[in-house]
Motif scaffolding. Structure first.
Motif, PDB file in Angstrom:
ATOM      1  N   LEU A 109       0.825  -1.204   0.000  1.00  0.00           N
ATOM      2  CA  LEU A 109       0.000   0.000   0.000  1.00  0.00           C
ATOM      3  C   LEU A 109       0.862   1.257   0.000  1.00  0.00           C
ATOM      4  N   VAL A 110       1.952   1.241   0.758  1.00  0.00           N
ATOM      5  CA  VAL A 110       2.843   2.403   0.812  1.00  0.00           C
ATOM      6  C   VAL A 110       3.413   2.713  -0.560  1.00  0.00           C
ATOM      7  N   ILE A 111       3.863   1.661  -1.257  1.00  0.00           N
ATOM      8  CA  ILE A 111       4.414   1.872  -2.595  1.00  0.00           C
ATOM      9  C   ILE A 111       3.333   2.412  -3.527  1.00  0.00           C
ATOM     10  N   GLY A 112       2.106   1.908  -3.379  1.00  0.00           N
ATOM     11  CA  GLY A 112       1.002   2.438  -4.179  1.00  0.00           C
ATOM     12  C   GLY A 112       0.731   3.901  -3.882  1.00  0.00           C
ATOM     13  N   THR A 113       0.839   4.287  -2.602  1.00  0.00           N
ATOM     14  CA  THR A 113       0.642   5.689  -2.224  1.00  0.00           C
ATOM     15  C   THR A 113       1.697   6.586  -2.845  1.00  0.00           C
ATOM     16  N   TRP A 115      -2.121  10.313  13.234  1.00  0.00           N
ATOM     17  CA  TRP A 115      -2.020  11.782  13.332  1.00  0.00           C
ATOM     18  C   TRP A 115      -0.763  12.280  12.623  1.00  0.00           C
ATOM     19  N   GLU A 116       0.288  11.491  12.676  1.00  0.00           N
ATOM     20  CA  GLU A 116       1.568  11.903  12.081  1.00  0.00           C
ATOM     21  C   GLU A 116       1.729  11.462  10.639  1.00  0.00           C
ATOM     22  N   LEU A 117       1.366  10.205  10.306  1.00  0.00           N
ATOM     23  CA  LEU A 117       1.831   9.567   9.081  1.00  0.00           C
ATOM     24  C   LEU A 117       1.454  10.310   7.806  1.00  0.00           C
ATOM     25  N   TYR A 118       0.163  10.529   7.573  1.00  0.00           N
ATOM     26  CA  TYR A 118      -0.257  11.105   6.303  1.00  0.00           C
ATOM     27  C   TYR A 118       0.151  12.571   6.180  1.00  0.00           C
ATOM     28  N   THR A 119       0.240  13.265   7.302  1.00  0.00           N
ATOM     29  CA  THR A 119       0.714  14.645   7.263  1.00  0.00           C
ATOM     30  C   THR A 119       2.181  14.682   6.853  1.00  0.00           C
ATOM     31  N   LEU A 120       2.981  13.744   7.372  1.00  0.00           N
ATOM     32  CA  LEU A 120       4.384  13.678   6.960  1.00  0.00           C
ATOM     33  C   LEU A 120       4.493  13.405   5.471  1.00  0.00           C
ATOM     34  N   TRP A 121       3.727  12.427   4.980  1.00  0.00           N
ATOM     35  CA  TRP A 121       3.777  12.125   3.547  1.00  0.00           C
ATOM     36  C   TRP A 121       3.385  13.335   2.703  1.00  0.00           C
ATOM     37  N   ILE A 141       8.902   8.401   0.146  1.00  0.00           N
ATOM     38  CA  ILE A 141       7.686   7.755   0.649  1.00  0.00           C
ATOM     39  C   ILE A 141       7.764   6.248   0.430  1.00  0.00           C
ATOM     40  N   ALA A 142       8.225   5.834  -0.750  1.00  0.00           N
ATOM     41  CA  ALA A 142       8.251   4.411  -1.089  1.00  0.00           C
ATOM     42  C   ALA A 142       9.200   3.618  -0.214  1.00  0.00           C
ATOM     43  N   ILE A 143      10.183   4.273   0.409  1.00  0.00           N
ATOM     44  CA  ILE A 143      11.102   3.552   1.289  1.00  0.00           C
ATOM     45  C   ILE A 143      10.354   2.883   2.439  1.00  0.00           C
ATOM     46  N   GLY A 144       9.152   3.397   2.736  1.00  0.00           N
ATOM     47  CA  GLY A 144       8.337   2.787   3.778  1.00  0.00           C
ATOM     48  C   GLY A 144       7.894   1.375   3.438  1.00  0.00           C
ATOM     49  N   GLY A 145       7.825   1.029   2.138  1.00  0.00           N
ATOM     50  CA  GLY A 145       7.450  -0.319   1.745  1.00  0.00           C
ATOM     51  C   GLY A 145       8.454  -1.345   2.248  1.00  0.00           C
ATOM     52  N   VAL A 176       6.270   4.615   9.349  1.00  0.00           N
ATOM     53  CA  VAL A 176       5.337   3.610   8.816  1.00  0.00           C
ATOM     54  C   VAL A 176       5.726   2.178   9.175  1.00  0.00           C
ATOM     55  N   ILE A 177       6.929   1.961   9.697  1.00  0.00           N
ATOM     56  CA  ILE A 177       7.368   0.603  10.002  1.00  0.00           C
ATOM     57  C   ILE A 177       6.451  -0.077  11.013  1.00  0.00           C
ATOM     58  N   ASP A 178       5.795   0.750  11.861  1.00  0.00           N
ATOM     59  CA  ASP A 178       4.917   0.205  12.903  1.00  0.00           C
ATOM     60  C   ASP A 178       3.481   0.006  12.443  1.00  0.00           C
ATOM     61  N   SER A 179       3.121   0.558  11.294  1.00  0.00           N
ATOM     62  CA  SER A 179       1.725   0.593  10.875  1.00  0.00           C
ATOM     63  C   SER A 179       1.051  -0.788  10.836  1.00  0.00           C
ATOM     64  N   PRO A 180       1.687  -1.819  10.256  1.00  0.00           N
ATOM     65  CA  PRO A 180       1.002  -3.121  10.208  1.00  0.00           C
ATOM     66  C   PRO A 180       0.791  -3.737  11.584  1.00  0.00           C
ATOM     67  N   HIS A 181       1.607  -3.344  12.542  1.00  0.00           N
ATOM     68  CA  HIS A 181       1.615  -4.049  13.822  1.00  0.00           C
ATOM     69  C   HIS A 181       0.512  -3.584  14.768  1.00  0.00           C
ATOM     70  N   PHE A 182      -0.011  -2.385  14.560  1.00  0.00           N
ATOM     71  CA  PHE A 182      -1.212  -1.988  15.307  1.00  0.00           C
ATOM     72  C   PHE A 182      -2.382  -2.873  14.895  1.00  0.00           C
ATOM     73  N   SER A 183      -2.499  -3.116  13.574  1.00  0.00           N
ATOM     74  CA  SER A 183      -3.570  -3.991  13.091  1.00  0.00           C
ATOM     75  C   SER A 183      -3.357  -5.423  13.550  1.00  0.00           C
ATOM     76  N   ALA A 184      -2.087  -5.865  13.592  1.00  0.00           N
ATOM     77  CA  ALA A 184      -1.808  -7.217  14.060  1.00  0.00           C
ATOM     78  C   ALA A 184      -2.223  -7.375  15.526  1.00  0.00           C
ATOM     79  N   LEU A 185      -1.884  -6.379  16.359  1.00  0.00           N
ATOM     80  CA  LEU A 185      -2.266  -6.428  17.777  1.00  0.00           C
ATOM     81  C   LEU A 185      -3.781  -6.385  17.938  1.00  0.00           C
ATOM     82  N   SER A 186      -4.437  -5.554  17.143  1.00  0.00           N
ATOM     83  CA  SER A 186      -5.899  -5.456  17.213  1.00  0.00           C
ATOM     84  C   SER A 186      -6.557  -6.765  16.799  1.00  0.00           C
ATOM     85  N   ALA A 187      -6.044  -7.365  15.714  1.00  0.00           N
ATOM     86  CA  ALA A 187      -6.625  -8.612  15.220  1.00  0.00           C
ATOM     87  C   ALA A 187      -6.483  -9.734  16.239  1.00  0.00           C
ATOM     88  N   ARG A 188      -5.344  -9.795  16.906  1.00  0.00           N
ATOM     89  CA  ARG A 188      -5.116 -10.857  17.899  1.00  0.00           C
ATOM     90  C   ARG A 188      -6.007 -10.678  19.120  1.00  0.00           C
TER      91      ARG A 188
END
Length: 384
Positions: A135-139, A214-220, A247-251, A307-319
């Protein structure tokens, strides 16, 4: 391999997100648009995405129906609404089509997360890291397209994105539902997504995600301005390609975080990302006078840590959620996080003209709140 299959489908499906940005010059000439009309086209997608995630999250649709079929259907709807743009003939019909595309994307990105969780239950952090990395690379892709010649008719770029979305839908339709999710399909009542907030671990993971957003999309959004300030001699093409790279380095950053999570756990990777990006927010105003390669390297590090942490909030929520609630909970979390990012963009982007680099301090509360929330539930996330 399901992880790679879903990640590729996510990349292809989210190619619909910023298609007008890549051909805005042609649209301006074709439809006699003003430069600021791009804001309507982009904003319509964002509003559609927010409305769509709220509808799916509150209705429990992604848990009451096969997520793979919902994903594929939304790919078809998004491909059609995007493919019809050349015949819109003007701004407002195009805005309506982009609104429909945004609502379709709500069934692609968050529902893709549910599919990934279902197919990789023991490697949730790694799977979501691959998905968010795509998704980051797509953004970042609109910046790449702005720096390269599209070559040929502008309509071909739109239709190519629609074709990719159709391929994504076919891929996920063929993959189908994860075996354990087939058993729970249909057990989730409407409005069940709200019930996830009664689960303490989910509530804390989601709250940390809101701080992150709050930070991510404003930084991008600020990266082209930050890069132009650091390297004022860049040409327009160099600035576009440089912004894409930053931005793509976040991928790859997400993929690195996913690999590390196998050894350290998602909770530690989330803390690492929040701590690092908070340090960057805090120090940037004093480092903004630095120019050249060092400034670009700092921005690259900041973009990766944000963005390195972004997937892991969803992982914690899903678990934290039962299987019958994962899709609704993640979609609703995504909707609220997206609303937080919209508020941040609306308030902080205009502040750049008066505050300059000190606007970074207005982004700082996001990662700090996220860190505080995660730390307050350290024991609950000990094995995540």
């Amino acid at each position: 391999m399901p992880i790679v299959w879903i990640a590729l489908a996510e990349l292809f499906g989210t190619a619909l997100w910023f298609t007008p940005n890549a051909v805005i010059g042609d649209l301006e000439r074709e439809w006699t648009l003003a430069a600021h009309d791009l804001g309507w086209l982009t904003g319509a997608v964002q509003v559609g995405f927010l409305l769509g995630t709220l509808m799916i999250g509150l209705s429990g649709l992604s848990d009451r129906r096969d997520a793979s079929r919902l994903f594929a259907t939304c790919c078809l709807i998004g491909a059609l609404s995007n493919g019809l743009l050349p015949w819109a003939g003007g701004l407002w019909p195009a805005v309506a089509l982009r609104l429909a595309t945004g609502m379709a994307l709500a069934g692609i990105y968050p529902v893709g997360m549910k599919l990934m969780v279902g197919w990789a239950p023991q490697r949730t952090g790694l799977g979501l890291a691959w998905l968010v990395g795509m998704l980051v690379i797509g953004t970042a892709t609109p910046h790449l397209l702005a720096g390269l010649s599209l070559g040929g008719d502008w309509r071909s770029a739109l239709w190519c994105a629609s074709l990719l979305a159709l391929i994504a839908g076919i891929m996920i339709w063929h993959l189908g539902e994860a075996p354990q999710l087939r058993k729970s399909s249909g057990e989730t009542p409407r409005w069940a997504g709200l019930g996830a907030f009664r689960i303490e671990e989910f509530r804390h993971a989601a709250s940390a995600y809101f701080g992150h957003m709050w930070e991510l999309y404003t930084l991008w959004a600020l990266i082209p301005l930050l890069l132009a300030t650091a390297l004022p001699t860049l040409t327009t093409t160099q600035l576009a390609l440089g912004s894409f790279a930053l931005i793509a380095i976040g991928g790859p950053g997400c993929w690195l975080g996913g690999w590390l999570s196998l050894h350290l756990g998602s909770h530690r990777i989330a803390q690492l990302g929040l701590s690092g990006s908070a340090a960057c927010c805090l120090s940037y105003p004093w480092l903004s006078g630095v120019s050249g390669v060092w400034a670009a390297l700092f921005l690259a590090l900041w973009s990766l840590l944000a963005v390195i942490d972004s997937p892991h909030f969803s992982a914690l929520s899903a678990r934290a959620c039962p299987a019958s609630l994962v899709g609704s909970a993640l979609t609703l979390q995504n909707a609220i996080g997206y609303a937080v990012s919209a508020a941040s963009l609306a308030w902080l982007l205009p502040a750049w003209s008066t505050l300059g680099p000190w606007v970074a301090w207005l982004m700082l509360p996001g990662p700090l709140i996220g860190l505080w929330v995660l730390r307050s539930r350290q024991k609950g996330f000990a094995h995540s």
